[in-house]
Design an enzyme around this catalytic site. Structure first.
Site, PDB file in Angstrom:
ATOM      1  N   CYS A 176       0.875  -1.188  -0.058  1.00 35.94           N
ATOM      2  CA  CYS A 176      -0.147  -0.023   0.007  1.00 35.94           C
ATOM      3  C   CYS A 176       0.806   1.265  -0.105  1.00 35.94           C
ATOM      4  O   CYS A 176       1.341   1.688   0.867  1.00 35.94           O
ATOM      5  CB  CYS A 176      -0.822   0.089   1.140  1.00 35.94           C
ATOM      6  SG  CYS A 176      -1.997   1.544   1.360  1.00 35.94           S
ATOM      7  N   CYS A 179      -0.672   4.264   1.913  1.00 37.34           N
ATOM      8  CA  CYS A 179      -0.574   4.350   3.393  1.00 37.34           C
ATOM      9  C   CYS A 179       0.906   4.522   3.780  1.00 37.34           C
ATOM     10  O   CYS A 179       1.094   5.090   4.833  1.00 37.34           O
ATOM     11  CB  CYS A 179      -0.862   2.967   3.829  1.00 37.34           C
ATOM     12  SG  CYS A 179      -2.341   2.279   3.024  1.00 37.34           S
ATOM     13  N   ASP A 180       2.000   3.921   3.030  1.00 38.91           N
ATOM     14  CA  ASP A 180       3.224   3.754   3.635  1.00 38.91           C
ATOM     15  C   ASP A 180       4.291   4.741   3.097  1.00 38.91           C
ATOM     16  O   ASP A 180       5.430   4.926   3.484  1.00 38.91           O
ATOM     17  CB  ASP A 180       3.795   2.557   3.457  1.00 38.91           C
ATOM     18  CG  ASP A 180       3.070   1.452   4.508  1.00 38.91           C
ATOM     19  OD1 ASP A 180       2.234   2.066   5.178  1.00 38.91           O
ATOM     20  OD2 ASP A 180       3.032   0.236   4.231  1.00 38.91           O
TER      21      ASP A 180
END
Ligand code: NDP
Length: 478
Positions: A176, A179-180
């Site tokens: 992801c 997200c990261d």
């Protein structure tokens, strides 16, 4: 003799095919002639329509079942809003030139809520289709009795199956980017894959990282031309064709390098992050041996409808679609599944009178707690409040664009409200706490850290259910 042998091989082949494709179908569902509405008043937690999954398929279905006057519960799953919440801009949603995936899904949810659909921030752990009403069990211990079921569980990202891939999951390996990416500021990363998801991850990572390399196993991309054109404009992105990762190397804490095989040449390359975008598998684990599946694990549907092999169980979106796999198509199928569920219940005689009779047995989602969690954002605060705390302390690192984190926060808040006399609870928005994130080596969200007497005792990077969190925190209180 020969004939028998052939038959045996044929039968064995079918069995083997079934096992390989995960489609071995052993279950039987209740036939419609055995479905009756006469004992509804004896049931607890009755729900006319349970939707499992909260992506475009599930929430498009919710619009139709709610508008038909049917009490509808959506069990959101571990990624509320589904995979679209992990994409950045969606540019192929009819009627919207450009919209953030998470904004689109927020609109879906708002519309559902305004129509009366209730959302359960929970994950389904098992489903029993052997008797009707169908039983749906959640991680939080709720058991729903569903008169109809819409399966919109979507798909889960594939992994490469390399040794150490799981060991470094969340410590340099991710699926992801949205997200990261902020945890890889100024670092060197690779993305693996050649489809739209891979190119999207490149676009999401590029503004944060020093350099992003796309590793494509073939000599061509599978992604759409518009995505390819966008990536071609990115200065710190490069593409390596005919290349694959043969080994992930780490120092025990996090990824430090990879071995990349290009043709016959294998080279070690220092790297900080590996983002996987190698496709998805349908999320059909819950229905193994209960619903008929196609090779690849996709749910099999009756021709001309969204009906699965069980009456009253419908499926929509990527869990049953191995051809189009687009959000718009998933929403269209969700609408069909919603309409199918409405028709199924009407045909059973679930009319206004039956609704009135059984309404007090309906499952209603309880209001969320309004407990206010303490926040933490600086190293100073950490040293003052955490390292010198006499009580054990929990820190929950999240970001506003991490769907799994937003899923966990209501559980975390509810547990904090119950246990705050024994333990201290903080939430940390990783986006506003750069120094703290660096100091504590947080490489992804969600991350939960537990401190006792100033010493770090736990580091958990998984998406936890409410019972799992309760068990984890319970270890630190008498
Ligand atoms: P795809 O199946 O389209 O692509 C998967 C990619 O991963 C392929 O390039 C495949 O290679 C590669 N791959 C698979 N296994 C391995 C492996 N073991 N090692 C290396 N590479 C591997 O999946 P996506 O998730 O990208 O997309 C799914 C669907 O979602 C598609 O329909 C896509 O169009 C859609 N989508 C649309 C978006 C948009 O419109 N903005 C954004 C994201 C997804 P190979 O080609 O060699 O098989």
């Amino acid at each position: 003799m020969f004939e028998n042998k052939n038959k045996l091989i044929y039968g064995g082949g079918l069995l083997l095919l079934g096992i390989l494709s995960g489609s071995l179908f052993l279950g039987s569902c209740q036939s419609s002639s055995e479905m009756g509405l006469d004992r509804l008043e004896d049931l607890n937690n009755l729900v006319p329509v349970v939707i499992i999954g909260s992506g475009p398929a599930g929430l498009a279905a919710g619009v139709y079942t709610a508008r038909a006057g049917l009490h509808t519960i959506v069990v959101e799953g571990s990624k509320p809003g589904g995979l679209l919440t992990e994409t950045s801009y969606v540019e192929n949603w009819p009627g919207e030139k450009q919209i953030l995936g998470r904004d689109l899904m927020a609109k879906f949810k708002k519309q559902n809520q305004e129509l009366g659909v209730q959302f359960l921030a929970d994950t389904v752990t098992s489903v029993d289709l052997s008797s009707w009403p169908y039983q749906v069990q959640t991680a939080d211990g709720v058991e729903l009795q569903a008169l109809s079921l819409i399966v919109a569980t979507g798909a889960t990202p594939r992994s490469l199956g390399l040794p150490d891939e799981q060991k470094y999951w969340g410590a340099g390996v991710s699926a992801c980017a949205v997200c990261d990416a902020p945890f890889f500021k100024g670092k060197k990363v690779v993305v693996v894959g050649g489809g739209d998801s891979a190119l999207e991850q490149v676009l999401q990572l590029a503004p944060h990282v020093a350099e992003v390399t796309l590793l494509v196993r073939k000599d061509r991309l599978r992604a759409s031309k518009s995505m390819q054109d966008k990536v071609a404009q990115v200065l710190n992105a490069q593409i390596k064709f005919n290349s694959k990762i043969s080994e992930i190397i780490g120092n025990g804490q996090k990824v430090t390098a990879i071995k990349v095989q290009t043709g016959k040449l294998e080279q070690e390359q220092p790297i900080d992050g590996i983002f996987l975008a190698v496709g998805h598998d349908p999320a059909t684990q819950l229905f193994q041996k209960q619903l008929k599946m196609l090779p690849g694990g996709y749910l099999e549907l009756a021709v001309g409808s969204q009906q699965t092999s069980c009456k009253g169980v419908f499926a929509a979106g990527e869990v049953a679609d191995h051809v189009y796999r687009q959000a718009g198509v998933a929403a269209g199928e969700g609408i069909r599944a919603g309409l199918d569920a409405v028709r199924f219940l009407q045909d059973l005689g679930f009319n206004a009178e039956a609704i009135k009779r059984s309404q007090r047995n309906f499952f209603e989602v309880a209001d969320e707690t309004d407990y206010k969690l303490a926040t933490l954002s600086s190293v100073d605060e950490f040293e003052k409040l955490i390292l010198h705390s006499k009580q054990p302390v929990v820190l929950d690192f999240y970001t506003d664009y991490c769907a799994s984190c937003l899923h966990m926060l209501p559980y975390y808040t509810a547990i904090a409200a119950k246990m705050d006399d024994k333990m201290k609870f903080f939430k940390v928005n990783a986006d506003d706490a750069d120094d703290l994130v660096r100091k504590l080596g947080v490489l992804r969200v969600p991350t939960i850290l537990i401190y006792d007497q100033g010493v770090q005792k736990e580091r958990v990077q998984d998406v936890l259910s409410k019972p799992e969190m309760t068990e984890l925190f319970g270890k630190y209180v008498q």
